[in-house]
Design an enzyme around this catalytic site. Structure first.
Site, PDB file in Angstrom:
ATOM      1  N   GLU A  93       0.809  -1.228   0.000  1.00 26.26           N
ATOM      2  CA  GLU A  93       0.000   0.000   0.000  1.00 26.26           C
ATOM      3  C   GLU A  93       0.837   1.270   0.000  1.00 26.26           C
ATOM      4  OE1 GLU A  93      -3.667   2.117   2.518  1.00 26.26           O
ATOM      5  OE2 GLU A  93      -3.171   0.007   2.824  1.00 26.26           O
ATOM      6  N   LYS A 103      -8.524  -1.240   1.213  1.00 29.81           N
ATOM      7  CA  LYS A 103      -9.527  -1.549   2.236  1.00 29.81           C
ATOM      8  C   LYS A 103     -10.523  -2.530   1.624  1.00 29.81           C
ATOM      9  CE  LYS A 103      -9.474   0.010   5.611  1.00 29.81           C
ATOM     10  NZ  LYS A 103      -8.835  -0.517   6.860  1.00 29.81           N
TER      11      LYS A 103
END
Length: 421
Positions: free
Chosen positions: A219, A235
């Site tokens: 990420e 997410k």
């Protein structure tokens, strides 16, 4: 005189630890591949919360002192100097606790207090490249893992967040658990193995006296090129099977949780962006990390002229995908519910060079102190979260890291569903 004293204070921590040994390859996440074997440490600065002051302005001054143009990230610059003896760039690490501290939010006691909260390490090119050889084999043993909370306590915390959402205190909170295991031997080869995990966009290590960090993060917390800034929040998680991918794509709960964080990231970037330039370039793209499908979006903006490194870090730290919404309220719930501090987890780690900054969010990250290895894993909690499922998701995220750190290879991946970066 004041300027000289400031420079001396910034240089109070000299080159140290494993990274100064010539046989070790500099392996900071996001470092340019071509520079990796040609770098040596010039200077470092580090900060603990007990030191006081604002570490973001001080680390900006430290990097500026070494010639890195970080007081205005939008100013046109020439590429880094790769001649021997010249500064190429710097590693930067900022813990999640440092970000919470700057927002005035308390954090739980850290499980590895020797680990600094902010570290900057400046590197220059050397005339004697480090051979690209694997580290020597050592007697590495890892003891049994000890979790900081039981599955029951974790599930209880998930329910506590659901209750807070029901009261209107928050919309979402990311809960993170911690585990530690005693070790014997050199931990660096084990931490280095994490970078081999599929999708480890920010795979690499950073070390110092009495501590080391190994990262396998997919990420992007924040990346700046010229005057363009972007973040890629992740997410939403499902098992990496055809059914899991379909479920993630069609889950109203996961999509709502994801969009909530995208909106939070848009708001974070808006604090340092020209009005009207914040855009969502890609929304809810499903990618694979080891045995999991995860949803990722890309949010970008044009930086306001004069935005410095300190401004940038203050706007984005700690990352929204590992805190919740609203961020400050979520951090207060995190402090009340999590059993121990986040240490090296959920912070920022990456590389700064003239004209480019690239920091990964330290999920899928482990750290060592002098005798224990530490690991963190968790997930975002919304009103629709099921406590049992959230406990299982956190365990699934930690499993491939635990296996690799112990020296056990992860299971083979199906050929028809290759891992994606």
């Amino acid at each position: 005189m004041a300027r000289r004293k400031s420079a001396e204070r910034m240089r109070k921590v000299g080159p140290s630890g494993v990274e100064t040994l010539p046989q070790r390859l500099i392996d900071v996440p996001a470092i340019p591949t071509g520079c990796r074997p040609h770098l040596t440490e010039r200077d470092r600065w580090q900060w603990h919360r007990t030191d006081g002051g604002n570490p973001l302005t001080t680390v900006q001054d430290f990097l500026t002192h070494h010639g890195l143009p970080v007081t205005d990230l939008t100013r046109p610059t020439t590429p880094g100097d790769h001649r021997p003896g010249q500064v190429c760039g710097a590693a930067l690490y900022v813990s999640a606790a440092a970000g919470a501290h700057l927002l005035g939010v308390p954090t739980p006691t850290e499980p590895a207090p020797t680990l600094p909260d902010v570290v900057a390490v400046v590197y220059h090119h050397t005339t004697r490249p480090t051979p690209h050889t694997p580290p020597p084999a050592t007697d590495w043993t890892l003891g049994p893992w000890q979790d900081s909370w039981t599955p029951h306590a974790h599930a209880h915390a998930v329910q506590a967040v659901r209750d807070a959402i029901g009261r209107g205190d928050v919309y979402q909170v990311n809960l993170v658990g911690h585990a530690s295991a005693p070790y014997h031997g050199d931990p660096l080869p084990a931490l280095t193995r994490l970078a081999t995990l599929p999708g480890a966009r920010y795979g690499g290590t950073l070390t110092g006296d009495g501590w080391a960090i190994g990262c396998a993060s997919p990420e992007t917390l924040v990346e700046v090129t010229g005057d363009r800034v972007l973040t890629r929040p992740i997410k939403g998680t499902r098992p990496a099977t055809p059914a899991g991918r379909h479920d993630l794509l069609t889950s109203a709960k996961e999509r709502a949780e994801h969009i909530m964080i995208v909106d939070l990231e848009r708001n974070d970037l808006a604090h340092i962006a020209h009005t009207g330039t914040v855009t969502v370039d890609q929304l809810y793209a499903v990618r694979r990390w080891c045995d999991l499908w995860q949803a990722e979006s890309t949010v970008s903006a044009t930086l306001t002229h004069g935005t410095g490194l300190a401004d940038l870090l203050h706007a984005v730290c700690p990352g929204g995908s590992v805190t919740g919404a609203p961020k400050r309220s979520a951090l207060h719930h995190i402090a009340a519910l999590e059993p121990t501090g986040r240490g090296a987890g959920m912070g920022a780690l990456g590389w700064i060079a003239p004209g480019h900054l690239d920091l990964g969010l330290t999920i899928r990250t482990a750290a060592t102190d002098t005798d224990h290895l530490h690991l963190w894993a968790g997930g975002g909690i919304t009103w629709d979260s099921d406590p049992t499922a959230e406990v299982a998701e956190a365990a699934a995220k930690a499993a491939p890291l635990r296996a690799l750190l112990a020296g056990t290879p992860p299971p083979p991946k199906p050929a028809d569903y290759p891992c994606q970066p």
